[in-house]
Write an enzyme that holds these catalytic residues in place. Sequence first.
Site: not given
Length: 271
Positions: A153, A158
Amino acid sequence: MKNNNISNIIKCSLFCLVLISISCSKDEKQTVTTLNNLVMQDEFDVDGAPNSAIWGYDIGTGSNGWGNNELEYYTSRPENVKVENGMLKITARKESYMGSSYTSARLLTKGKFSQSHGRFEARIKMPFGQGMWPAFWLLGDDIPNATWPQIGEIDIMEYKGQEPTVTHGTVHGPGYSGANAVTKSYTLLNNRFDTDFHIFGVEWGENYINFYVDDVLYNQITPEKVNGQWVFDHPFYIILNLAVGGNYVGSPNGDTMFPQTMLVDYVRVYN
């Protein structure tokens, strides 16, 4: 504006290559990504639902709130996701829906587009408030042959809504996932991510992943920096989502205003 951005990126890359060739000796190791073809782009210029040739949806609450104790129910309704005025709008709402207290949307290119290596970037304006968790990320296209975190990932961006000046770039893999992921934050000075658009990108080579905010390289992750297997050697697909609550950000509080919208000006991928 959008076409000018492509030109500016290419000009900036060529300029940086010139500077590197001038300032580095022949003995120094150089890690540089050369931008070639623009192989996928969505400029979000057509109002309505997102382009179905590029984007699909995750629907529902997943397992244990998508593995993170998130509070939203993801839908494909126009109330939660639509293209309007040249922007993709992903909107989180406080409402009772299918047993959840919040709704939002999660778009992905799985089964429609994936790529190994290259530059992935998006121009985004953030929501704001405790419990808002927008993300622009890549997931290994190995499912169902492998499971997370073996598939890998790459979290290009974020963001915690309660920290409007900070964003985070992270990789997850076997031996370095969850709370043990390899991550680094980037902090804006004299600005906030919810008051203006910023470009979030990675340049991903064979043995490195460079993380950028606008034109600033703030993190480079290499096999030597991960405490485990390097699994970034196969195609990954793109995810754009706006979560509500979860382990990473905590739940909304009385000061969190709804609805909140994540605005995406464009998504572009180069090889």
